[in-house]
Write an enzyme that holds these catalytic residues in place. Sequence first.
Site, mmCIF file in Angstrom:
data_model
loop_
_atom_site.group_PDB
_atom_site.id
_atom_site.type_symbol
_atom_site.label_atom_id
_atom_site.label_comp_id
_atom_site.label_asym_id
_atom_site.label_seq_id
_atom_site.Cartn_x
_atom_site.Cartn_y
_atom_site.Cartn_z
ATOM 1 N N GLU A 245 0.886 -1.164 0.000
ATOM 2 C CA GLU A 245 0.000 0.000 0.000
ATOM 3 C C GLU A 245 0.918 1.207 0.000
ATOM 4 O OE1 GLU A 245 -1.242 3.184 1.304
ATOM 5 O OE2 GLU A 245 -1.890 2.226 3.166
ATOM 6 N N CYS A 282 -2.375 8.044 4.814
ATOM 7 C CA CYS A 282 -2.340 7.648 3.406
ATOM 8 C C CYS A 282 -3.620 8.060 2.691
ATOM 9 C CB CYS A 282 -2.101 6.153 3.270
ATOM 10 S SG CYS A 282 -3.175 5.139 4.295
#
Length: 484
Positions: A245, A282
């Site tokens: 990720e 994020c």
Amino acid sequence: MTHPRDGQHLILGRWQDADGQDAVDAAARAAEAAFPEFAALSRDARAGFLEAIADAIEARADAITETGAAETGLPTARLQGERGRTTGQLRLFADHIRKGDYLDRRHDVALPDRQPLPRPDLRMIQRPVGPVAVFGASNFPLAFSTAGGDTASALAAGCPVVVKGHPAHPETGRIVAEAILEAVGRTGMPAGVFAYLDGAGHQTGQALVRHPLIRAVGFTGSLGGGRALFDLCAARPEPIPFYGELGSINPCFLLPAAMAARGDQIAQGWAASLTMGAGQFCTNPGVVIVPADKADAFAGAAAAALADAPAQGMLTDGIAQSFRDGVAAVAGAATPVTVAEASGRNARPAVFRATASAFLNNPDLAHEVFGPLGLIVAADGDAQMLDVARALDGQLTVTLQMDEGDTDLAARLMPVLERKAGRILANGWPTGVEVSDAMVHGGPYPASTNFGATSVGTLAIRRWLRPVCFQNLPDALLPHDLRD
């Protein structure tokens, strides 16, 4: 804060001095030795192990909060909430595997009299892949690190885990590792089912993804670091899956009717989301696309909302410097709206604006800057808004701020956005990721390296499983979960 054990590795319940390769080899061999027994355990036994880890973490709550705050600068309330998310994930996966739906069991009964050919008895089930390597994240010292979602889902699947701790919070990682090893002993899990490796250099991480006994890797971090590890996984003599990720700008499309009705409110909401946790998420909404005739008003409202934003501590000196470098790079290609300077490890918000044409012609404006940096992109009409959507790279999230009058434009955007992101929101902000069955935290590259996976939610367990078909095998040879 000093770390007297830096350069040591917690393996099989003891601290030892070792270089990266030796520590990795010991941990990987122990994990492989533990795998057959651990994979064969009942789902209820593994669920009990996950719950024991959660209990052991809660028993160290004060130490984790104190140490985590000292290492990262994160506030106490944030760490307490993240600890709850971490233990909640462990208990969620315990409940999930007890139900057994994740096994996706299928059975085609034998048809011995079928013409022109008989059909054999076929049974399929998801089985664990083997030892898994997990890399801790800088911005989540608990929920995405030692006992975070990657570790919880891999252990739930029946895979031993070797964690490479993040150097931003080594002592916090060790406390959590000790909690996991306490749970290993308390529940009678096989030795080697978990190991923790620390150290600030890249040698340990590289050795880990190259080790032939590691069967898959989970990673949360930067695009550059993740891509380097991804390439190492692909270059192995036997390539393995890398579930990285890697971040996102999380674009938000502010549609005309919504902007006309509540533009100031949307600006205030964006400012709050942009600066939450010093922008170190994020899912931070780094880019907003607004109608050009609303851009001035929106920029003014956002600047007003950020005027008194205090300096916030970044996780490390390196992250703070990277943020300043990112601000400088954007300043060379966009017009400043509000830029507040901060020194040392601190950061204050920086907002810029650009036309959609400039955004489309300068790929640097579409790169993630980790921290409270926002870019307002002024789109001249619906067609240009669609052009921006089509030009986007893969994202973790895309947001639509819309009212009823925006439905037609939103409907035209949706076929594009669905191919760009793992999660699409309406009238909210992407910071804050629910841990649940339906959550997807992933997306097309470069948001993640595998668009079919998620690192949050119960579907995350599927990364550490592979389907195996058993043909005409007697019950005694089948996995327990497949037996009649």
